[in-house]
Design a protein around this motif. Structure first.
Motif, PDB file in Angstrom:
ATOM      1  N   THR A   1       0.277   1.895  -3.892  1.00 50.70           N
ATOM      2  CA  THR A   1       1.222   2.331  -2.867  1.00 50.70           C
ATOM      3  C   THR A   1       2.089   3.402  -3.519  1.00 50.70           C
ATOM      4  OG1 THR A   1       1.253   0.145  -1.872  1.00 50.70           O
ATOM      5  CG2 THR A   1       3.188   1.544  -1.456  1.00 50.70           C
ATOM      6  N   TYR A   2       2.361   4.486  -2.780  1.00 54.48           N
ATOM      7  CA  TYR A   2       3.194   5.552  -3.357  1.00 54.48           C
ATOM      8  C   TYR A   2       4.540   4.978  -3.807  1.00 54.48           C
ATOM      9  CZ  TYR A   2      -0.079   8.740  -0.958  1.00 54.48           C
ATOM     10  OH  TYR A   2      -1.197   9.414  -0.524  1.00 54.48           O
TER      11      TYR A   2
ATOM     12  N   ARG B   1       1.240  13.570  -1.839  1.00 54.04           N
ATOM     13  CA  ARG B   1       0.402  12.515  -2.409  1.00 54.04           C
ATOM     14  C   ARG B   1       0.711  12.189  -3.853  1.00 54.04           C
ATOM     15  NH1 ARG B   1      -2.449  13.954   1.829  1.00 54.04           N
ATOM     16  NH2 ARG B   1      -3.420  12.143   2.800  1.00 54.04           N
ATOM     17  N   SER B   2       0.971  13.224  -4.643  1.00 54.37           N
ATOM     18  CA  SER B   2       1.181  12.959  -6.068  1.00 54.37           C
ATOM     19  C   SER B   2       2.014  14.040  -6.734  1.00 54.37           C
ATOM     20  CB  SER B   2      -0.170  12.865  -6.792  1.00 54.37           C
ATOM     21  OG  SER B   2       0.043  12.723  -8.184  1.00 54.37           O
TER      22      SER B   2
ATOM     23  N   PRO C   1       9.467  11.747  -1.109  1.00 56.95           N
ATOM     24  CA  PRO C   1       9.685  10.765  -0.041  1.00 56.95           C
ATOM     25  C   PRO C   1      10.468  11.371   1.128  1.00 56.95           C
ATOM     26  CG  PRO C   1      11.237  10.387  -1.819  1.00 56.95           C
ATOM     27  CD  PRO C   1      10.377  11.553  -2.251  1.00 56.95           C
TER      28      PRO C   1
ATOM     29  N   GLY D   1       2.288   9.215  -5.462  1.00 53.37           N
ATOM     30  CA  GLY D   1       3.114   9.625  -4.329  1.00 53.37           C
ATOM     31  C   GLY D   1       3.826  10.939  -4.587  1.00 53.37           C
TER      32      GLY D   1
ATOM     33  N   ASN E   1       7.931  -0.915  -2.818  1.00 52.13           N
ATOM     34  CA  ASN E   1       6.724  -0.224  -3.287  1.00 52.13           C
ATOM     35  C   ASN E   1       6.257  -0.771  -4.640  1.00 52.13           C
ATOM     36  OD1 ASN E   1       6.969   1.333  -1.016  1.00 52.13           O
ATOM     37  ND2 ASN E   1       7.824   3.123  -2.074  1.00 52.13           N
TER      38      ASN E   1
END
Lengths: 281, 281
Positions: A67-68, A151-152, A107, A104, A80
């Motif tokens: 999970t991010y 995503r990252s 946010p 992740g 998370n």
């Protein structure tokens, strides 16, 4: 390249069939391993799936994925982290040697990339001992910089290895609990890729090696990966580099391809993967 | 931010009108500079266009852009170098202080990224003295890694600055002929961006600063850049970094946006750029 050294990431087949059927097909085509996703396990006991995989004669190259971590509130961040703790337990039950950390990006509406990276570091630090105690490596996977926003925020091997070394000093453990995944799709472009693969090898950090190909043109930032040989990545170069870095685990095939491979019959995809692993990698 | 310190790259307007009309509109909206493309000059004398720009009270932030260097044959490579030589002369005639080097990716069906990079280095070396003699900087622009295959095998500021230092040692000239462009779209994700901007400043290598924004989601690898403020890039952070690195040239707005901004009236695009430069940068 012998197929028994290759593994199929279930995403390559588009998650169209139940994991039991996918395990059977992957084994029937002669591959040596599989990398399931958490969604493949829904409603199932990880230990039962582990049994199926073992009975089919397959190894588990990795378990996908985290999970991010970054969140807009401390509560959401803790949730998370906790979610990932449970997933690491599932990875252990599944017999996976590593749990893939796609960490992740930014946010919510945040533009604070440094802050997101700080949260990633804190989250990984909070998970590391749990992973170590269960014999599962935290497999940090830097994603292509085009995934940095959503995503990252971990984008390069250098950055991931710097993080590993802060989490757990190089050389501190014979089998480090903090490792990296070298995915050719994400790092082929990097001028420092060979240098950083060698560095990862020296620190015994390589816990996975993923292959696919970069298509020209690429029509979608997420869902347009190519089959090995259809793109521009020098796969033998990178495979040679990870081998010289003493990686001897499974080579995992992970192809997100909504518009092409996911529309083809599973047997065609697997047969093509098998052929290309022998001709192009 | 005062508009007279901002420049409009003509690509932002989609190359829909003749350069004379674009010069007039950019000046009318209060910007201080313009960055024309070679296509804008077709059928015109660069000196005549330079006159128009000067008469409109504008500066020339850069001249876009190089013919890709890497080629499949030595003959084609030499032709690419020669083509860039002519373009550098046009840049001088235009009064541009820098010529933007988008260096190219893998030529033809090649997968030899190291070879392409070697050709880029050789090509730049062959162009440098010519550029220096004409008072034009070779402005190496690292592009986002998603452009590595087909547009630029120069992907990071670190890589570009390493190349600059090999072409022309740091500190060798008061005004280096080999410089870099810091384009937020291409480098915002880079964990080393602040460190490398500072390094570029110490070596007096920053010859351009480009702004736009990274949209989430990004729907096209080339043509979906965002207007400043519509994406996730921390523009004040990067602008502060280039200012601390003693860059005091024009801030150039370069937005490729086939599906959005290029479909809107030119006056709306320019007015939006003007407003956003003051509210978001």
């Amino acid at each position: 390249m012998h197929l028994h050294t290759c593994s199929i990431n279930t995403a390559t087949l588009g998650h169209r069939r139940p994991i039991e059927a996918v395990i059977e097909a992957v084994a029937r085509h002669g591959f040596g391993g599989i990398a399931p996703w958490r969604r493949d396990l829904e409603g199932r006991s990880p230990k039962m799936v582990a049994r199926r995989i073992l009975d089919a004669g397959l190894g588990v190259s990795s378990f996908c994925r985290s999970t991010y971590l970054p969140a807009e509130s401390a509560t959401a961040f803790e949730r998370n982290v906790e979610d990932n703790r449970r997933a690491i337990e599932a990875a252990a039950d599944l017999g996976a040697m590593s749990f893939v950390m796609v960490v992740g990006g930014l946010p919510g509406s945040s533009k604070d990339l440094a802050g997101a990276r700080q949260q990633v570091e804190e989250g990984c630090a909070a998970l590391l001992e749990h992973a170590r105690s269960l014999g599962v490596a935290l497999a940090l996977e830097p994603l292509h910089p085009m995934c940095a926003a959503d995503r990252s925020c971990l984008s390069t091997l250098e950055q991931a290895l710097d993080l590993c070394a802060r989490l757990e000093p190089d050389g501190a453990a014979a089998a480090p609990a903090a490792g990296v995944i070298v995915d050719v799709y994400h790092c082929w472009w990097d001028p420092k890729v060979l240098e950083q693969i060698a560095r990862a090898g020296r620190a015994r950090r390589i816990v996975g090696f993923h292959v696919s190909d970069w298509l020209v043109p690429t029509r979608d930032l997420l869902m347009d990966r190519g089959m090995m040989g259809d793109g521009v990545i020098d796969l033998p170069l990178l495979r040679g580099a990870v081998e010289r870095a003493n990686y001897n685990g499974l080579v995992e095939i992970e192809i997100f391809s909504a518009g092409n491979w996911w529309t083809r019959p599973e047997d065609e995809v697997l047969a093509t993967c098998a052929a290309r692993m022998q001709s192009c990698c």
